[in-house]
Design an enzyme around this catalytic site. Structure first.
Site, PDB file in Angstrom:
ATOM      1  N   HIS A  72       0.841  -1.202   0.000  1.00  0.00           N
ATOM      2  CA  HIS A  72       0.000   0.000   0.000  1.00  0.00           C
ATOM      3  C   HIS A  72       0.873   1.247   0.000  1.00  0.00           C
ATOM      4  O   HIS A  72       1.704   1.420   0.881  1.00  0.00           O
ATOM      5  CB  HIS A  72      -0.923   0.005   1.225  1.00  0.00           C
ATOM      6  CG  HIS A  72      -2.105  -0.896   1.077  1.00  0.00           C
ATOM      7  ND1 HIS A  72      -3.278  -0.708   1.784  1.00  0.00           N
ATOM      8  CD2 HIS A  72      -2.315  -1.962   0.282  1.00  0.00           C
ATOM      9  CE1 HIS A  72      -4.143  -1.644   1.422  1.00  0.00           C
ATOM     10  NE2 HIS A  72      -3.569  -2.424   0.526  1.00  0.00           N
ATOM     11  N   PRO A 293      -4.619  -0.022  18.780  1.00  0.00           N
ATOM     12  CA  PRO A 293      -4.332  -0.458  17.404  1.00  0.00           C
ATOM     13  C   PRO A 293      -4.367   0.644  16.346  1.00  0.00           C
ATOM     14  O   PRO A 293      -3.970   0.400  15.201  1.00  0.00           O
ATOM     15  CB  PRO A 293      -5.409  -1.508  17.133  1.00  0.00           C
ATOM     16  CG  PRO A 293      -6.473  -1.250  18.126  1.00  0.00           C
ATOM     17  CD  PRO A 293      -5.844  -0.623  19.315  1.00  0.00           C
ATOM     18  N   TYR A 384       3.541   6.536  10.152  1.00  0.00           N
ATOM     19  CA  TYR A 384       2.733   5.371   9.765  1.00  0.00           C
ATOM     20  C   TYR A 384       3.596   4.285   9.117  1.00  0.00           C
ATOM     21  O   TYR A 384       3.431   3.098   9.417  1.00  0.00           O
ATOM     22  CB  TYR A 384       1.606   5.801   8.802  1.00  0.00           C
ATOM     23  CG  TYR A 384       0.529   4.757   8.673  1.00  0.00           C
ATOM     24  CD1 TYR A 384      -0.575   4.767   9.519  1.00  0.00           C
ATOM     25  CD2 TYR A 384       0.612   3.738   7.726  1.00  0.00           C
ATOM     26  CE1 TYR A 384      -1.559   3.800   9.432  1.00  0.00           C
ATOM     27  CE2 TYR A 384      -0.362   2.765   7.627  1.00  0.00           C
ATOM     28  CZ  TYR A 384      -1.455   2.802   8.482  1.00  0.00           C
ATOM     29  OH  TYR A 384      -2.422   1.836   8.397  1.00  0.00           O
TER      30      TYR A 384
HETATM   31  P1  RFL Z   1       1.758 -12.115  21.420  1.00  0.00           P
HETATM   32  O1  RFL Z   1       1.388 -12.191  19.971  1.00  0.00           O
HETATM   33  O2  RFL Z   1       0.708 -11.833  22.394  1.00  0.00           O
HETATM   34  O3  RFL Z   1       2.461 -13.498  21.759  1.00  0.00           O
HETATM   35  C1  RFL Z   1       2.743 -13.878  23.076  1.00  0.00           C
HETATM   36  C2  RFL Z   1       2.701 -15.382  23.119  1.00  0.00           C
HETATM   37  O4  RFL Z   1       3.088 -15.812  24.419  1.00  0.00           O
HETATM   38  C3  RFL Z   1       2.218 -16.852  24.838  1.00  0.00           C
HETATM   39  N1  RFL Z   1       2.271 -16.920  26.298  1.00  0.00           N
HETATM   40  C4  RFL Z   1       2.953 -17.858  26.973  1.00  0.00           C
HETATM   41  N2  RFL Z   1       3.693 -18.891  26.545  1.00  0.00           N
HETATM   42  C5  RFL Z   1       4.266 -19.697  27.481  1.00  0.00           C
HETATM   43  N3  RFL Z   1       4.113 -19.477  28.826  1.00  0.00           N
HETATM   44  C6  RFL Z   1       3.381 -18.439  29.292  1.00  0.00           C
HETATM   45  N4  RFL Z   1       3.234 -18.242  30.589  1.00  0.00           N
HETATM   46  C7  RFL Z   1       2.763 -17.581  28.348  1.00  0.00           C
HETATM   47  N5  RFL Z   1       1.987 -16.483  28.439  1.00  0.00           N
HETATM   48  C8  RFL Z   1       1.703 -16.087  27.198  1.00  0.00           C
HETATM   49  C9  RFL Z   1       0.869 -16.461  24.241  1.00  0.00           C
HETATM   50  O5  RFL Z   1       0.001 -17.565  24.143  1.00  0.00           O
HETATM   51  C10 RFL Z   1       1.311 -15.928  22.897  1.00  0.00           C
HETATM   52  O6  RFL Z   1       1.351 -16.940  21.913  1.00  0.00           O
HETATM   53  O7  RFL Z   1       2.931 -11.052  21.659  1.00  0.00           O
HETATM   54  P2  RFL Z   1       4.128 -10.571  20.710  1.00  0.00           P
HETATM   55  O8  RFL Z   1       4.839 -11.737  20.085  1.00  0.00           O
HETATM   56  O9  RFL Z   1       4.869  -9.584  21.497  1.00  0.00           O
HETATM   57  O10 RFL Z   1       3.435  -9.854  19.466  1.00  0.00           O
HETATM   58  C11 RFL Z   1       2.734  -8.649  19.642  1.00  0.00           C
HETATM   59  C12 RFL Z   1       1.515  -8.603  18.718  1.00  0.00           C
HETATM   60  O11 RFL Z   1       0.831  -9.843  18.733  1.00  0.00           O
HETATM   61  C13 RFL Z   1       0.573  -7.498  19.154  1.00  0.00           C
HETATM   62  O12 RFL Z   1       1.284  -6.293  19.398  1.00  0.00           O
HETATM   63  C14 RFL Z   1      -0.511  -7.155  18.142  1.00  0.00           C
HETATM   64  O13 RFL Z   1      -1.214  -8.262  17.674  1.00  0.00           O
HETATM   65  C15 RFL Z   1      -1.463  -6.195  18.824  1.00  0.00           C
HETATM   66  N6  RFL Z   1      -2.775  -6.243  18.249  1.00  0.00           N
HETATM   67  C16 RFL Z   1      -2.981  -5.560  17.117  1.00  0.00           C
HETATM   68  N7  RFL Z   1      -1.989  -4.814  16.612  1.00  0.00           N
HETATM   69  C17 RFL Z   1      -2.179  -4.142  15.491  1.00  0.00           C
HETATM   70  O14 RFL Z   1      -1.231  -3.489  15.040  1.00  0.00           O
HETATM   71  N8  RFL Z   1      -3.407  -4.167  14.854  1.00  0.00           N
HETATM   72  C18 RFL Z   1      -4.447  -4.921  15.325  1.00  0.00           C
HETATM   73  O15 RFL Z   1      -5.510  -4.970  14.723  1.00  0.00           O
HETATM   74  C19 RFL Z   1      -4.267  -5.638  16.490  1.00  0.00           C
HETATM   75  N9  RFL Z   1      -5.250  -6.387  17.012  1.00  0.00           N
HETATM   76  C20 RFL Z   1      -3.806  -7.007  18.824  1.00  0.00           C
HETATM   77  C21 RFL Z   1      -5.044  -7.071  18.172  1.00  0.00           C
HETATM   78  C22 RFL Z   1      -3.627  -7.702  20.033  1.00  0.00           C
HETATM   79  C23 RFL Z   1      -4.644  -8.431  20.608  1.00  0.00           C
HETATM   80  N10 RFL Z   1      -4.401  -9.074  21.897  1.00  0.00           N
HETATM   81  C24 RFL Z   1      -3.046  -9.289  22.341  1.00  0.00           C
HETATM   82  C25 RFL Z   1      -5.375  -9.199  22.879  1.00  0.00           C
HETATM   83  C26 RFL Z   1      -6.067  -7.836  18.701  1.00  0.00           C
HETATM   84  C27 RFL Z   1      -5.876  -8.531  19.927  1.00  0.00           C
HETATM   85  C28 RFL Z   1      -7.039  -9.360  20.429  1.00  0.00           C
HETATM   86  C1  PHB Z   2      -6.166  -4.504  10.716  1.00  0.00           C
HETATM   87  O1  PHB Z   2      -6.487  -5.355  11.537  1.00  0.00           O
HETATM   88  O2  PHB Z   2      -6.210  -4.729   9.486  1.00  0.00           O
HETATM   89  C2  PHB Z   2      -5.711  -3.172  11.159  1.00  0.00           C
HETATM   90  C3  PHB Z   2      -5.772  -2.851  12.494  1.00  0.00           C
HETATM   91  C4  PHB Z   2      -5.352  -1.590  12.915  1.00  0.00           C
HETATM   92  C5  PHB Z   2      -4.880  -0.680  11.984  1.00  0.00           C
HETATM   93  C6  PHB Z   2      -4.803  -1.019  10.653  1.00  0.00           C
HETATM   94  C7  PHB Z   2      -5.228  -2.270  10.233  1.00  0.00           C
HETATM   95  O3  PHB Z   2      -4.501   0.560  12.369  1.00  0.00           O
END
Ligand code: RFL
Ligand code: PHB
Length: 393
Positions: A72, A293, A384
């Site tokens: 993008h 997010p 961004y």
């Molecule tokens: P993660 O992906 O949460 O991975 C951590 C892993 O550790 C495991 N874990 C354990 N394993 C062993 N022993 C334990 N005691 C443990 N405790 C936990 C978990 O099961 C998991 O597999 O962290 P990491 O790797 O730092 O990555 C970060 C990203 O995943 C996170 O920043 C983003 O996904 C945040 N986030 C979003 N970010 C965006 O930019 N756009 C989004 O749309 C977006 N949606 C989200 C999200 C995070 C969410 N969470 C964490 C609730 C939506 C959700 C629901």
């Molecule tokens: C997505 O889940 O696609 C997503 C979430 C947050 C953003 C942009 C994209 O700011």
């Protein structure tokens, strides 16, 4: 069991770290609390910054991303009946983002890890990190109901916000910064073509909305919701109606709707734990910081931490240099705070706050200024696409 780097968590942070270390001949073991199926089904972020894309290419986990990901060049801000495009490529001298779901990144990294013969234990929750101040830190974990120990040179706490790594550090050694926002995001995933080729972030009097995607045939949309809202309160039709109301009419008219593949509510939080190093325990990713997010920084920040941490381990094992390990926390935090600031600011600019109508008019004035000034558009674009990584060698 013994390894060089014990990694807790197989999210993007833990998996990326393990892959880079493997490519440099450094051994690691990943312990993951959940099952593989659970980890591979989680729907999360969708936008990869240029720096994250470069890292995935460098580590050799890029084939499917380059084939299926969508590059993008820009995104749109919709407000006050207008839609203004931020041309990231032009404003930043060529940088873009890649739309490729975190779910897919995770699957690709798991495949790479397993085909490299790396150790990745599922359903193996860590329960504590012990002796991290010593030369023999230990991760205590459970496997098949049995208590086990993993002895390591270093522990990488990549276990997300609710993980055990940060909780293994006494409270008086940590400084925590936290803000919980008074709303959440209700998201839908559907096999429908996206309403636009690029993402649209909409500021509307009824609340924020975001049009995103995973591919040319799969869409991801969000609407701001109240904190006590429940997915059960929302039929598919109610979601689509609410989304249409918050989009510019010409966009709403193009929206193609369909049944949900998934619907979920995410709370919004800004959080930082300082420092990121405690003896031989290092925190990375969501274990150390959370962003709302808006602006898609969460996954990308996790990748940036891994960039610094992997370099520090490579310098240690390859050349016996420990200086980068000592500088890890400061180098990471400088970049983390800038992303925390951007995500907080973009959230504040785009969402409806209970307080007052003055706030909404101020948001519209700021959006008007921002999109009509080259300086304004440039600051938006360069944050961004992702701020550059510091030299770390
Ligand atoms: P993660 O992906 O949460 O991975 C951590 C892993 O550790 C495991 N874990 C354990 N394993 C062993 N022993 C334990 N005691 C443990 N405790 C936990 C978990 O099961 C998991 O597999 O962290 P990491 O790797 O730092 O990555 C970060 C990203 O995943 C996170 O920043 C983003 O996904 C945040 N986030 C979003 N970010 C965006 O930019 N756009 C989004 O749309 C977006 N949606 C989200 C999200 C995070 C969410 N969470 C964490 C609730 C939506 C959700 C629901
Ligand atoms: C997505 O889940 O696609 C997503 C979430 C947050 C953003 C942009 C994209 O700011």
């Amino acid at each position: 069991m013994r390894t060089q780097v014990g990694i807790i968590g197989s999210g993007p942070a833990g998996l990326m770290l393990a892959q880079i270390l493997h490519n440099h001949g450094i051994e690691s073991v990943i312990l993951e609390r959940q099952s593989r199926a659970y980890v591979e089904a989680r729907i999360r972020a969708g936008v990869l910054e240029q720096g994250t894309v470069n890292m995935l290419r460098e580590m050799g986990v890029h084939k499917r991303m380059d084939a299926e990901g969508l590059v993008h060049d820009g995104f749109a801000l919709a407000f006050d009946g207008r839609t203004e495009r931020i041309n990231m490529r032009e404003l930043t001298g060529g940088s873009t983002v890649m739309v490729y779901g975190q779910t897919e990144v995770t699957k690709d990294l798991i495949d790479a890890r397993l085909s490299a013969g790396g150790m990745l234990k599922y359903s193996a929750p860590a329960v504590a990190v012990e002796d991290y101040d010593s030369a023999r830190p230990r991760i205590i974990y459970e496997e098949n109901g049995q208590r086990q120990e993993l002895i390591c040179d270093f522990v990488a706490g990549c276990d997300g916000y609710h993980g055990v790594s940060r909780q293994s550090v006494p409270a008086d050694k940590l400084t925590l910064f936290e803000k919980v926002y008074p709303f959440g995001w209700l998201g839908i995933l559907s096999d429908t073509p996206p309403v636009d080729e690029e993402l649209i972030y909409a500021n509307h009097q009824r609340g924020f909305a975001l049009c995103s995607m995973r591919s040319h045939t799969r869409s991801r949309y969000y609407v701001q919701c109240s904190l006590d809202d429940k997915v059960e309160n929302w039929s598919d039709d109610a979601f689509w109606d609410e989304l249409r109301r918050r989009l510019p009419p010409e966009t709403a008219a193009k929206l193609i709707t369909g049944p949900r593949l998934e619907m979920s509510i995410a709370p919004l939080r800004s959080f930082v734990a300082e420092p990121l190093r405690f003896g031989n325990l290092f925190l990375a990713g969501d274990a150390a910081h959370i962003v709302p997010p808006t602006g898609a920084k969460g996954l990308n920040l996790a990748a940036a931490d891994v960039y610094y941490l992997s370099r520090a381990f490579i310098a240690h094992y390859g050349e016996g240099r420990t200086g980068l390990l000592a500088r890890y926390s400061d180098a990471c935090l400088r970049r983390v705070w800038k992303a925390i600031r951007f995500s907080w600011w973009f959230t504040s600019l785009m969402h409806k706050f209970d307080d007052d109508s003055l706030n909404h008019r101020l948001q519209l004035a700021e959006l008007d200024y921002l999109t009509s000034s080259v300086a304004g558009r440039t600051t938006m674009a360069e944050n961004y696409v992702g701020l550059p990584f510091e030299r770390f060698e």
